[in-house]
Design an enzyme around this catalytic site. Structure first.
Site, PDB file in Angstrom:
ATOM      1  N   TYR A  98     -15.729 -44.999 -22.781  1.00 42.84           N
ATOM      2  CA  TYR A  98     -17.029 -45.615 -22.484  1.00 42.84           C
ATOM      3  C   TYR A  98     -17.830 -44.671 -21.597  1.00 42.84           C
ATOM      4  O   TYR A  98     -17.310 -44.135 -20.608  1.00 42.84           O
ATOM      5  CB  TYR A  98     -16.823 -46.950 -21.762  1.00 42.84           C
TER       6      TYR A  98
ATOM      7  N   GLU B 107     -26.069 -46.122 -23.476  1.00 42.02           N
ATOM      8  CA  GLU B 107     -24.667 -46.538 -23.456  1.00 42.02           C
ATOM      9  C   GLU B 107     -23.997 -46.046 -24.734  1.00 42.02           C
ATOM     10  O   GLU B 107     -24.438 -46.374 -25.831  1.00 42.02           O
ATOM     11  CB  GLU B 107     -24.591 -48.065 -23.369  1.00 42.02           C
TER      12      GLU B 107
END
Lengths: 394, 296
Positions: A116, A204
């Site tokens: 992530y 993101e």
């Protein structure tokens, strides 16, 4: 402003971030052609499988059946027709879902690790903030709630920019092997440059993956742009997909009114965002349920108030309306006049409770008295909330 | 005493020749604020409501001794206007302008580090020290002078709360709107310390809303440093997640920044959390009477 996945990937690719090869389609026929085009792009041999991903402004698509697989042109067309033209409901969309008008055909990647990586702003310290976790491909909110220590945080000095040592620190946090070091440096540098050059508020990449053949790749991406910065990026502003927006919210936004649809049946017209939120809250306290948040703006005039009424009445669930105005710059008599114009021209049937305070309040109240219209004035906000809840539940 | 300003504060209005700048310059003058200069690049030599206009903040300060600025310039030029005012070391800048990109504020905040300027806003209504000085757009008539310090992220909700206080006979020492954007020049925390140290301020009312961590940071400072009675109202309990409620900063994101969370944190820090936006004035009054801070 939210971007679609295919737009986010297109934007990131401009900043040197490797993304899977992909082609978009809006019809099953286009999807069949897209399959063939993607197969050529990937120089695939006979058998070739790709993802068919629904493009909506929400996450959780995989679990909701919004990501399918196709291994022939015919199947790509069939999968596209399964997704296109229907709403997709995920845990982020609400029960009505969001309409799928486009699919992204994406090459399938052999993945060895999912990570992530995100860049956002830490509001209180006013610093760009890198968030990184070895637990990619899952809901990051769940990771943050359960194991906050599993998320590395690296604030960046906006004056100096992202330093190489910081990239090494994030690399270590993610345990990215040394051979992928240069690729990771380029990726994170690209994310930072993209964020600052495009007035993004969130980038993101979830997941950022290590592939079986030893590459780094942004497998999925979410980009949110700062609405206040859009004037500097007309090209990106044109990427707006109004089909993903609540139709009334969109219509309101174009005339400078902030509107958010809620679940209840009491329409609200308020000046100022804080007071509008507080008005929703006090309706709830009084036992009712607001149909909307609406901030008509600080310096609104008669015309603006009339338009705001039209917007509230576009919602057929509205049983009663609460108008709450604190006149500072805005004058109460203007609001009253707008109210009269609207009730006459729009033939308003729902009862209206009006609470006015501040500049020219007497004149405003006088205009609303003895009109023969279903308008009552209230002394204060608590009184107004009680009355409107009574009318809506009658 | 008030915080941040006094009746002797000398004000320069950046963007004075614009519609909002000119209108509110007149209102500030009517309130008795010493507006001594205006700035609009390219319009030096003009006057607005009798106030001389200069081409730069530096020229305005040299000629008039201005020590505070109010900024009304459009969003696209506000970044430069703030840097200009910071560079000449003005002690106080209040930015009213709405719609400034967050990236601009991030850089302005960095530029402020180590410099003697305090920035309030942007996207804020400004501040008022009743009967002394008004910077910004808060309507003057809602105030009376007294001992309540008011801090808020909102505009009209602040006016409403201040009006309730005044109606309840509670005057204010200073009212400060810190702004509704995600990235702000000043947070609640620094201003809470000023109110704690201000002898005229007897109690503090804080008006927060969903989004960010302003209220949580405030709770920590209150717990550690504030001994004066403190009250809070938090707007947005009904707000759905991931929806921007008018203000750029009012958004519950990633499950964080909810009203319930903020109210709980503030209550745990000893703050009297007020449930209803209509009960702010009376709650403050009754509580202060009960605690003997106010006499009947």
């Amino acid at each position: 402003m939210k971007l679609h996945e295919f737009q986010a990937k297109r934007l990131l690719a401009r900043y040197g971030i490797p993304v899977p090869r992909g082609v978009t389609a809006s019809t099953p026929a286009q999807a069949r052609a897209a399959y063939a085009a993607l197969k050529r792009l990937c120089r695939a041999s006979k058998t070739f499988a790709c993802n068919v991903k629904a493009q909506i402004h929400a996450g959780g698509r995989g679990k909701a059946g919004g990501v399918l697989v196709a291994s022939s042109a015919a199947q790509a067309g069939a999968q596209a027709s399964t997704l296109l033209g229907k709403p997709l409901v995920t845990h982020q969309t609400g029960p009505e879902g969001l309409p799928v008008r486009r699919v992204l055909l994406d090459e399938r990647i052999g993945v060895t690790r999912e990570l992530y990586l995100a860049l956002t702003v830490e509001r209180y310290t006013a610093r760009p903030l890198i968030l990184a976790s070895r637990q990619g491909g899952v809901d990051i909110e769940a990771v943050a709630a359960k194991t906050p220590q599993a998320i590395a945080r690296e604030p960046v000095d906006p004056c100096v920019g992202l330093a190489a040592f910081q990239i090494r620190r994030v690399q270590e946090a993610l345990a990215i092997p040394e051979p992928l070091g240069p690729a990771f440096h380029a990726t994170l540098k690209g994310v930072y440059t993209c964020w600052t050059s495009c007035d993004a508020s969130l980038i993101e990449i979830n997941p950022l993956v290590e592939t079986g053949d030893g590459r780094l790749l942004a497998l999925d991406a979410k980009v949110v742009l700062d609405d206040n910065g859009l004037f500097r990026h007309p090209e990106l502003a044109a990427w707006r997909d109004r089909g993903q927006e609540h139709p009334i919210e969109f219509r309101a936004g174009r005339i400078g009114i902030s509107y958010v649809g809620l679940d209840g049946n009491i329409g609200c017209l308020v000046n100022g965002a804080g007071l509008a939120m507080a008005t929703n809250d006090i309706i709830k306290l009084a036992g009712g349920s607001p149909a909307n948040f609406l901030d008509v703006g600080g310096g609104a005039n008669v015309e603006q108030v009339t338009k705001a009424f039209a917007i509230i009445l576009a919602d057929r669930r509205v049983r009663a309306i609460l108008v709450n105005i604190f006149g500072g710059i805005m004058r109460c008599d203007w609001v009253a006049q707008g109210l009269l114009n609207a009730t006459q021209s729009l033939r308003v049937q729902a009862p209206i409770v009006v609470r006015l305070a501040g500049t020219n309040v007497e004149e405003g109240r006088r205009l609303l008295t003895g009109t023969g219209l279903p308008i009552t004035t209230a002394d204060d906000l608590a009184d107004a909330a009680r009355r409107v809840v009574g009318l809506a539940t009658r | 005493m008030s915080i941040l300003v006094t009746k002797d504060t000398r004000v320069v209005v950046q963007g004075i020749t614009g519609q909002a700048g000119a209108f509110h310059t007149e209102k500030m003058l009517e309130y008795g604020t010493k507006v001594v200069a205006g700035v609009t690049p390219g319009k030096a030599g003009a006057t607005v409501h009798g106030v001389p206009v200069f081409g730069s903040v530096q020229r305005a300060v040299e000629a008039t001794g201005a020590d505070a600025s109010v900024i009304f310039v459009p969003a696209a030029f506000a970044y430069d206007a703030m840097l200009e005012a910071i560079e000449v070391k003005l002690p106080l800048i209040v930015t009213i302008t709405e719609g400034i990109p967050a990236w601009d504020l991030i850089r302005v905040r960095r530029y402020l580090e180590g410099r003697p300027t305090r920035l309030i806003g942007p996207n804020c209504p400004g501040l008022t020290a009743p009967e002394a000085c008004k910077l910004g757009i808060i309507p003057g008539y809602i105030h009376r002078r007294g001992g309540i310090g008011v801090l808020s992220r909102s505009g009209t909700l602040t006016y409403d709360a201040v009006w309730q206080l005044s109606q309840a006979g509670l005057g204010q020492s200073t009212c400060v709107g810190i702004g509704g954007d995600a990235v702000l020049g000043s947070s609640f925390t620094g201003l809470l310390r000023l109110f704690q140290d201000d002898p005229e301020t007897e109690a503090i009312v804080l008006i927060g809303e969903i989004g960010g961590t302003e209220e949580e940071e405030a709770a920590a400072v209150i717990k550690a440093h504030v001994t004066k009675p403190t009250f809070a109202f938090i707007a947005g309990r009904m707000a759905p997640k991931e929806k921007r409620m008018g203000h750029a900063g009012a958004i519950v994101s990633g499950g964080r920044g909810t009203a319930a969370e903020k109210m709980e944190t503030l209550a745990a820090a000893g703050v009297t959390v007020i449930d209803s936006p209509a009960a702010i004035g009376q709650t403050v009054k009754q509580t202060l009477l009960r605690r003997g801070v106010l006499q009947k």
